[in-house]
Design a protein around this motif. Sequence first.
Motif, mmCIF file in Angstrom:
data_model
loop_
_atom_site.group_PDB
_atom_site.id
_atom_site.type_symbol
_atom_site.label_atom_id
_atom_site.label_comp_id
_atom_site.label_asym_id
_atom_site.label_seq_id
_atom_site.Cartn_x
_atom_site.Cartn_y
_atom_site.Cartn_z
ATOM 1 N N SER A 68 0.812 -1.215 0.000
ATOM 2 C CA SER A 68 0.000 0.000 0.000
ATOM 3 C C SER A 68 0.840 1.257 0.000
ATOM 4 O O SER A 68 0.419 2.295 -0.509
ATOM 5 C CB SER A 68 -0.944 -0.009 1.219
ATOM 6 N N SER A 69 2.064 1.210 0.594
ATOM 7 C CA SER A 69 2.950 2.381 0.614
ATOM 8 C C SER A 69 4.390 1.903 0.675
ATOM 9 O O SER A 69 4.676 0.746 0.992
ATOM 10 C CB SER A 69 2.642 3.285 1.814
ATOM 11 N N ALA A 70 5.280 2.843 0.386
ATOM 12 C CA ALA A 70 6.687 2.496 0.367
ATOM 13 C C ALA A 70 7.206 2.145 1.745
ATOM 14 O O ALA A 70 8.160 1.380 1.883
ATOM 15 C CB ALA A 70 7.497 3.648 -0.238
ATOM 16 N N GLU A 71 6.615 2.680 2.781
ATOM 17 C CA GLU A 71 7.106 2.447 4.131
ATOM 18 C C GLU A 71 6.678 1.093 4.669
ATOM 19 O O GLU A 71 7.377 0.494 5.481
ATOM 20 C CB GLU A 71 6.627 3.550 5.086
ATOM 21 N N LEU A 72 5.532 0.626 4.246
ATOM 22 C CA LEU A 72 4.990 -0.612 4.801
ATOM 23 C C LEU A 72 5.532 -1.812 4.041
ATOM 24 O O LEU A 72 5.790 -1.735 2.836
ATOM 25 C CB LEU A 72 3.462 -0.594 4.703
ATOM 26 N N PRO A 73 5.686 -2.950 4.751
ATOM 27 C CA PRO A 73 6.162 -4.157 4.068
ATOM 28 C C PRO A 73 5.087 -4.713 3.142
ATOM 29 O O PRO A 73 3.899 -4.411 3.280
ATOM 30 C CB PRO A 73 6.478 -5.111 5.221
ATOM 31 N N ILE A 74 5.525 -5.562 2.217
ATOM 32 C CA ILE A 74 4.593 -6.180 1.287
ATOM 33 C C ILE A 74 3.720 -7.178 2.027
ATOM 34 O O ILE A 74 4.134 -7.764 3.031
ATOM 35 C CB ILE A 74 5.363 -6.857 0.148
ATOM 36 N N SER A 75 2.501 -7.340 1.547
ATOM 37 C CA SER A 75 1.566 -8.260 2.206
ATOM 38 C C SER A 75 0.838 -9.087 1.164
ATOM 39 O O SER A 75 0.885 -8.783 -0.023
ATOM 40 C CB SER A 75 0.544 -7.479 3.048
ATOM 41 N N GLU A 76 0.186 -10.173 1.657
ATOM 42 C CA GLU A 76 -0.587 -11.032 0.769
ATOM 43 C C GLU A 76 -2.060 -10.631 0.840
ATOM 44 O O GLU A 76 -2.605 -10.394 1.917
ATOM 45 C CB GLU A 76 -0.454 -12.495 1.187
ATOM 46 N N VAL A 77 -2.679 -10.560 -0.322
ATOM 47 C CA VAL A 77 -4.121 -10.305 -0.392
ATOM 48 C C VAL A 77 -4.797 -11.627 -0.693
ATOM 49 O O VAL A 77 -4.581 -12.210 -1.767
ATOM 50 C CB VAL A 77 -4.443 -9.255 -1.468
ATOM 51 N N LEU A 78 -5.606 -12.130 0.260
ATOM 52 C CA LEU A 78 -6.273 -13.419 0.141
ATOM 53 C C LEU A 78 -7.773 -13.230 -0.082
ATOM 54 O O LEU A 78 -8.340 -12.179 0.242
ATOM 55 C CB LEU A 78 -6.050 -14.239 1.413
ATOM 56 N N PRO A 79 -8.430 -14.226 -0.609
ATOM 57 C CA PRO A 79 -9.898 -14.149 -0.738
ATOM 58 C C PRO A 79 -10.560 -14.129 0.652
ATOM 59 O O PRO A 79 -9.923 -14.461 1.662
ATOM 60 C CB PRO A 79 -10.256 -15.418 -1.502
ATOM 61 N N LEU A 80 -11.847 -13.746 0.688
ATOM 62 C CA LEU A 80 -12.596 -13.847 1.939
ATOM 63 C C LEU A 80 -12.450 -15.248 2.494
ATOM 64 O O LEU A 80 -12.351 -16.236 1.759
ATOM 65 C CB LEU A 80 -14.072 -13.535 1.697
ATOM 66 N N SER A 81 -12.409 -15.340 3.787
ATOM 67 C CA SER A 81 -12.146 -16.624 4.428
ATOM 68 C C SER A 81 -13.174 -17.673 4.037
ATOM 69 O O SER A 81 -12.819 -18.838 3.802
ATOM 70 C CB SER A 81 -12.113 -16.457 5.951
ATOM 71 N N MET A 82 -14.479 -17.277 3.936
ATOM 72 C CA MET A 82 -15.493 -18.276 3.588
ATOM 73 C C MET A 82 -15.314 -18.763 2.167
ATOM 74 O O MET A 82 -15.538 -19.923 1.861
ATOM 75 C CB MET A 82 -16.914 -17.679 3.802
ATOM 76 N N LEU A 83 -14.828 -17.822 1.290
ATOM 77 C CA LEU A 83 -14.578 -18.235 -0.090
ATOM 78 C C LEU A 83 -13.330 -19.101 -0.186
ATOM 79 O O LEU A 83 -13.289 -20.088 -0.928
ATOM 80 C CB LEU A 83 -14.430 -17.002 -0.980
ATOM 81 N N ALA A 84 -12.288 -18.711 0.577
ATOM 82 C CA ALA A 84 -11.043 -19.476 0.540
ATOM 83 C C ALA A 84 -11.245 -20.883 1.072
ATOM 84 O O ALA A 84 -10.672 -21.857 0.541
ATOM 85 C CB ALA A 84 -9.968 -18.756 1.353
ATOM 86 N N GLU A 85 -12.094 -21.015 2.137
ATOM 87 C CA GLU A 85 -12.343 -22.335 2.701
ATOM 88 C C GLU A 85 -13.110 -23.214 1.737
ATOM 89 O O GLU A 85 -12.926 -24.434 1.684
ATOM 90 C CB GLU A 85 -13.085 -22.202 4.011
ATOM 91 N N ALA A 86 -13.999 -22.597 0.952
ATOM 92 C CA ALA A 86 -14.806 -23.363 0.011
ATOM 93 C C ALA A 86 -14.012 -23.745 -1.238
ATOM 94 O O ALA A 86 -14.308 -24.747 -1.910
ATOM 95 C CB ALA A 86 -16.053 -22.564 -0.392
ATOM 96 N N ALA A 87 -12.970 -22.938 -1.545
ATOM 97 C CA ALA A 87 -12.216 -23.177 -2.772
ATOM 98 C C ALA A 87 -11.368 -24.448 -2.655
ATOM 99 O O ALA A 87 -10.889 -24.805 -1.583
ATOM 100 C CB ALA A 87 -11.330 -21.980 -3.092
ATOM 101 N N ALA A 88 -11.170 -25.102 -3.822
ATOM 102 C CA ALA A 88 -10.317 -26.299 -3.854
ATOM 103 C C ALA A 88 -8.840 -25.925 -3.836
ATOM 104 O O ALA A 88 -7.987 -26.751 -3.516
ATOM 105 C CB ALA A 88 -10.633 -27.123 -5.082
ATOM 106 N N GLY A 89 -8.503 -24.697 -4.200
ATOM 107 C CA GLY A 89 -7.115 -24.270 -4.198
ATOM 108 C C GLY A 89 -7.013 -22.783 -4.396
ATOM 109 O O GLY A 89 -7.952 -22.124 -4.857
ATOM 110 N N LEU A 90 -5.840 -22.268 -4.050
ATOM 111 C CA LEU A 90 -5.531 -20.859 -4.232
ATOM 112 C C LEU A 90 -4.276 -20.751 -5.076
ATOM 113 O O LEU A 90 -3.342 -21.556 -4.948
ATOM 114 C CB LEU A 90 -5.310 -20.161 -2.884
ATOM 115 N N GLY A 91 -4.195 -19.731 -5.923
ATOM 116 C CA GLY A 91 -3.015 -19.569 -6.765
ATOM 117 C C GLY A 91 -2.692 -18.112 -6.994
ATOM 118 O O GLY A 91 -3.600 -17.265 -7.040
ATOM 119 N N HIS A 92 -1.393 -17.822 -7.130
ATOM 120 C CA HIS A 92 -0.985 -16.419 -7.317
ATOM 121 C C HIS A 92 -0.998 -16.084 -8.804
ATOM 122 O O HIS A 92 -0.900 -16.943 -9.683
ATOM 123 C CB HIS A 92 0.398 -16.182 -6.713
ATOM 124 N N VAL A 93 -1.076 -14.798 -9.076
ATOM 125 C CA VAL A 93 -1.093 -14.300 -10.452
ATOM 126 C C VAL A 93 0.035 -13.283 -10.637
ATOM 127 O O VAL A 93 -0.149 -12.249 -11.275
ATOM 128 C CB VAL A 93 -2.462 -13.673 -10.800
#
Length: 830
Positions: free
Chosen positions: A133-158
């Motif tokens: 979000s800014s140069a000062e802050l470290p990089i972070s991971e953006v994940l799907p909503l937890s209910m969607l992530a739990e329902a999904a068969a897998g997660l993948g980066h783009v």
Amino acid sequence: MVHPLVNKLNWRGVFLVISLIVLAYLLTGNAAVQRFDLLLYDNFLNLQGNQISDEVVVVAIDDASLHNLGHWPWSRRVHGQLLDRLTDMGAKAVAFDILFAESDTVDPQADSLFAQAIDRNGRTVLVVAPSKSSAELPISEVLPLSMLAEAAAGLGHVDFEIDRDGLCRSFYLYAGISNAHWPALSLALLQVTDVNPLPENALQHDRQVEHVGWLRRGRFLIPFDPNPEAVKLLSAHVVLNDDEAASSIRGKYVLIGSTATGLGDVMSTPVSLVHQRMPGVVLNAQVLSGLLQGTLIREIDRNHYQVLTILITAIAALLMFNASFPAAMIIFLAAVIGVPAVAGMVMSIEQLWFPPMAVTASLVLGFPLWGVFSHLHARRINRSLSDRVHHQALHHAVTDLPNQYALEGRLNRLGREDGRNNNIAALIIINIQWSDSAGGLVGHSVTDLLLIAIAQRLRNAIRSGDMVVHLNGDDFAVLVENLNDADSAQQIANNLLNVLQEPVKFEQSQIFLTPRMGLSLWPQESPDGNALLRDASMAMFSARVGQLTKTCIYSIQVAKEVEQRSQLEQALISAIKRDEFEVYYQPQVITGSSRMIGVEALLRWHNPKLGLVYPSTFIPLAEHTGLIREIGSWVLLSACKQMQQWNECGLGPLRLAVNLSPLQLVDQNLFTEVCETLEKSCLDPSQLELEITESAVMQNLEEAKAVMRALKGLGVKLAIDDFGTGYSSLSNLQHFPLDRIKIDRSFIREIESNDDAREITLTIINMAKRLNLEVIAEGVESESQVARLEDYGCDELQGYYFSHPLPATELTALLPERESFTSVLLNAKQ
């Protein structure tokens, strides 16, 4: 292969090769070179003709879908309906290239409905993405909503890689914070269907690459289909409303993402049309196709890339710098064209990309340097060859001493001096003969070593400013300048003579040298350099022909003698044709009796101008010129014919002794010549005795043994002439097939006055008896010598006491009385 090439380079060539290697290493990290590599890769990629797999379908959120289904963002209900529709159509697996990180604020139930649709499908993959979000802050991971992530068969980066030129060509199979654990979206899509497109050890040696806290692993180049419309696109609203789309979905991998203008990520790729970019969902479809078909391309590891670049550059440079211009140009073009071509072939066959431009650029930049190097190298070689040719022209090949040309140059400078300083110069010319009896037959290599040893002796025996010259095979010269008087020159010559008379040692053997020296002085005797060389050569020739053991100093008298020898030589050449030779015969008698046992054939020369010429005068000259072979053959045939005439007249049998010269002994035709002579004369071989000098036998030991055995096989008798004057010993005689030893006249002459001569004579006779050899003494001139030799047990005698050599006609008259030959002669003398 490389080592011999390195050996052929000089230090400049090695420096140039190292420079190109360093340049190639530096170019592996050069941005401009990397851009050229990328362009080359793009061209090779287009040549491959990759095609998108027909198992991949993209459901596009395009402008038509937005128009029919409403503006973005859509409700999660719509996404759920779309997913249920795909499930009903039989999609193999579905991946959403859409980030569902926030809840649906418009319709709170939509997220739950979407999660249920994901769960019903069972093979849905959602997106994970890095965020900063800014140069000062470290990089972070953006994940799907937890209910969607739990329902999904897998997660993948783009997460895709953007190269220096702004184009996307590669992606990472895995990425994530702290650990690269998220698979790429396309890989995750295959994994939910239990498809593993890569071998288990595909990433065994891959290291994680950090990018501002985001770790990546498993970089691959994307095998793009060059056709921009190759990916099959179905509009989302068509999938929702058109049942005919089911045939395009069933059993396919479906990627859902935005292709609408201004919506979603777009990237430039090598196959993008001008001013167009590829949507992220289509880019993922290209990756998925490559995974399915196994056409993903690996770029060579950087360490291996650098090592291979250095190795190829080094080999090409070594080959190029060791070749002449046409070959070097071919090697250069082959490397510049061939390395990229091979890189393209490897990319097509092995799906492995080696960036070749660092090698190509280093060779292109180095080629002008090669031109400079070749020019300098050619100049150096030409200079070296010129120096070598000049050196060889002025030096002997074996001893590396200055040769006659170098001496003549020095003498020309000497001749230009006026001699006002009253110093004199001396030129000493030396002919060296050697005996190889102690060490066996001297071969070619040993002869070279002997010449080198002689040259070294001469160098060590003179002053540093004097000149030692190797004129030819066995002739040397020493030029000594700045001498005060002739006595100094004589002293130097005597010193050289003493040095050269020392035997040369080779391993366990010794070789005895026989030097013959001629000396001339400048300016007293020789007015200039040319005359000095001529006069010294003349003096050496006189010493050689006269068998002198001391230095012959040039004088007018020496010149006259040489001139006389020249005239004698000219007369000798035609003596046989003019029938000027005559064979005399000297009787040989049995000790203590009056019986003649044999005769020795002795040559006399009757020249119309010179008169009677004795053998001591012309035989050395004949041996020197090589005429002795022809003369010796004539003597042998004439004597054998005469002996056979005596036999036919009833005046035989007698033993005929004929001398062989050293040159005849080493003649390969000697055996054949003796056979032909015996055949022509019809003489019994047992009547012929060939006398061989001791020195001739010992100088050619092995050859002499072979020839003597062959002659002995004919029945011819063999005798050693002048025994006691050479280098042999009585113990050596047991190895020769001899019949008789002839004691040299020098011992007989002093047998009455010299104790040593008496002792030597007695020793020779006693040892010969032990070896079953008969002994004959030559040069017997007095009754006292006859008596002493008879006391010593000498078998036969020969000399003036009995008879001078006689012509055949005179001896014929005495042969009827050969049984009482001694009494007849003695009565005649009284």
